[in-house]
Design an enzyme around this catalytic site. Structure first.
Site, PDB file in Angstrom:
ATOM      1  N   ASP A 215      -6.879 -13.517 -25.433  1.00  0.00           N
ATOM      2  CA  ASP A 215      -6.855 -13.605 -23.968  1.00  0.00           C
ATOM      3  C   ASP A 215      -6.985 -15.074 -23.539  1.00  0.00           C
ATOM      4  O   ASP A 215      -6.237 -15.549 -22.681  1.00  0.00           O
ATOM      5  CB  ASP A 215      -8.000 -12.759 -23.386  1.00  0.00           C
ATOM      6  CG  ASP A 215      -8.119 -12.943 -21.883  1.00  0.00           C
ATOM      7  OD1 ASP A 215      -7.287 -12.372 -21.153  1.00  0.00           O
ATOM      8  OD2 ASP A 215      -9.017 -13.682 -21.445  1.00  0.00           O
ATOM      9  N   LYS A 219      -4.175 -17.711 -21.804  1.00  0.00           N
ATOM     10  CA  LYS A 219      -4.433 -18.567 -20.623  1.00  0.00           C
ATOM     11  C   LYS A 219      -4.121 -20.022 -20.947  1.00  0.00           C
ATOM     12  O   LYS A 219      -3.544 -20.741 -20.118  1.00  0.00           O
ATOM     13  CB  LYS A 219      -5.883 -18.400 -20.164  1.00  0.00           C
ATOM     14  CG  LYS A 219      -6.127 -17.022 -19.543  1.00  0.00           C
ATOM     15  CD  LYS A 219      -7.603 -16.740 -19.400  1.00  0.00           C
ATOM     16  CE  LYS A 219      -7.842 -15.377 -18.786  1.00  0.00           C
ATOM     17  NZ  LYS A 219      -9.183 -14.863 -19.013  1.00  0.00           N
TER      18      LYS A 219
HETATM   19  N1  LIG Z   1     -10.470 -10.149 -19.920  1.00  0.00           N
HETATM   20  C1  LIG Z   1     -10.281 -11.293 -19.105  1.00  0.00           C
HETATM   21  C2  LIG Z   1      -9.958 -10.867 -17.711  1.00  0.00           C
HETATM   22  C3  LIG Z   1      -9.387 -11.951 -16.929  1.00  0.00           C
HETATM   23  O1  LIG Z   1      -8.368 -12.554 -17.277  1.00  0.00           O
HETATM   24  C4  LIG Z   1     -11.536 -12.149 -19.078  1.00  0.00           C
HETATM   25  O2  LIG Z   1     -12.553 -11.652 -19.542  1.00  0.00           O
HETATM   26  O3  LIG Z   1     -11.477 -13.292 -18.608  1.00  0.00           O
END
Ligand SMILES: N[C@@H](CC=O)C(=O)O
Ligand SMILES: NC(=O)C1=CN([C@@H]2O[C@H](COP(=O)(O)OP(=O)(O)OC[C@H]3O[C@@H](n4cnc5c(N)ncnc54)[C@H](OP(=O)(O)O)[C@@H]3O)[C@@H](O)[C@H]2O)C=CC1
Ligand code: NA
Length: 357
Positions: A215, A219
């Site tokens: 995740d 980003k």
């Molecule tokens: N799972 C992600 C949700 C947001 O993007 C996080 O914990 O940041």
């Protein structure tokens, strides 16, 4: 003025909060959008004549299921401007953005998949954008925090990004702030805190997508691309996974969560190692634009550092740029959860409507 229609895919934590914010949006009556389509993974609600629907009735719907190409055709024929709001983390939906855009359907989304998969998909999406078909994805990084818009503004006004670093995950922030706080011994076992993060709606639909670092890597990929790096994808740079080796092939998310307590000792060790150095452990990301290097993983940080001072699910994005060289531009605040994520989606929707009007 042509009416504005909305199609909502995904009514989970973010989707439900978005729906409730939608009824309170501050927009002139003439531009108030009409919801004509809503879906979850196995339910859809729409009418053939593009009537307004009540998305809260989705579960009792008997509408026949449209495939993504059928949905594209349905929305393309709507007698007005259409904005698709994708509140899923689904790759197939993300892969369909170029087709939606080419048919004049705008996209607003917190889904990271489209912008952090192949560079080809990224180029296809942004090559398909037009004055009639816009893309907004503020909540794909830092939930509703103004991260994407800030970065875009810096770049569009001619600044040079040197480095972006910080804590880019609400889940990771919550986990480490709770498990290894600056003072005290922590509020529980690692696996218990992972369950709390899931229950609070901070994690991805499958929490392993947070714990494996992907995740945050997604980003970083989005930020790096916007800052000018040609990053191939989230697997093209070093990312530290916090998934125990033995659980890497665990079947379902539920099975993983059930077995995780057996491995609590692994995270205790990191906490203890940091404590021996008078520091705390945190999950830190760095997009080093000047040196074309991206990295994601655990770091031992000083207890009086801004990263250690974060609370709850807070994110921090520190932008070092040519203009902000002596004192960086910092964006900080709650970085996960339904309401703050939906706020970014709702604000993007307003921007799209204003530009389409
Ligand atoms: N799972 C992600 C949700 C947001 O993007 C996080 O914990 O940041
Ligand atoms: N939660 C957060 O703090 C943040 C989330 N995001 C992003 O927001 C998005 C949504 O997250 P969240 O609401 O927490 O996730 P949830 O798991 O709560 O909700 C996901 C929703 O998407 C639906 N869905 C999944 N696949 C499809 C499909 N193919 N067609 C239609 N519907 C589908 C699910 O259906 P069903 O209900 O049937 O399971 C569910 O309603 C994700 O991309 C996430 O990364 C971004 C920033 C922060
Ligand atoms: Na954001």
């Amino acid at each position: 003025m042509a009416p504005v229609y909305i199609a909502i895919i995904g009514l989970g934590g973010v989707g439900k909060a978005f729906l409730s914010q939608l009824s309170r949006l501050s927009l002139p009556t003439a531009t108030k959008p009409t919801v004509i389509f809503a879906s979850r993974s196995s339910k859809q609600l729409y009418t053939k004549s593009y009537d307004a629907i009540d998305a809260t009735n989705l579960d009792s719907s008997s509408s026949s299921l449209l495939s993504l190409p059928d949905l594209t055709a349905y929305l393309a024929d709507a007698p007005g401007k259409v904005i698709l709001v994708d509140n899923t983390s689904n790759q197939d939906v993300a892969d369909a953005y170029p087709s939606f855009l080419k048919k004049g359907i705008s996209v607003v989304t917190p889904n990271k998949k489209a912008f952090s998969s192949s560079l080809e998909l990224w180029n296809d999406i942004f090559g398909s954008v037009s004055a009639q078909a816009l893309v907004y994805h503020e909540s794909s990084v830092g939930a509703g925090l103004p991260v994407i818009s800030t970065l875009k503004d810096l770049v569009a006004t001619g600044d040079q990004i040197t480095k972006i670093q910080g804590v880019f995950s609400g889940t990771m922030s919550f986990l480490f702030n709770t498990f290894a706080p600056v003072s005290g011994s922590g509020a529980g076992k690692w696996s218990q805190i992972v369950s709390q993060a899931k229950d609070a709606g901070y994690t991805e639909p499958d929490p392993r997508d947070d714990l494996n670092g992907m995740d945050v890597a997604r980003k970083c990929t989005i930020l790096a691309r916007l800052a000018g790096l040609k990053v191939q994808g989230p697997e093209s740079f070093p990312v530290q996974s916090l998934i125990p080796k033995e659980l890497q092939s665990a079947g379902s998310a539920a099975e993983f969560m059930e077995k995780l307590p057996q491995y609590d000792g692994e995270m205790e060790k990191y906490k203890e190692d940091a404590a021996k150095q008078g520091k705390v452990v945190r999950f830190v990301a760095s997009v080093d634009v000047a040196n074309d290097k991206v990295s994601v993983g655990l770091e031992m940080v000083e207890k009086d550092s801004p990263i250690a001072a974060l609370r709850g699910s807070d994110n921090i994005f520190v932008f070092h740029t040519q203009r902000y060289s002596s004192s960086p531009l910092v964006v900080q605040g709650s970085g996960a959860g339904g309401e703050v994520t939906a706020m970014g989606v709702s604000a993007d929707l307003i921007k799209a409507i204003e530009r389409l009007s």
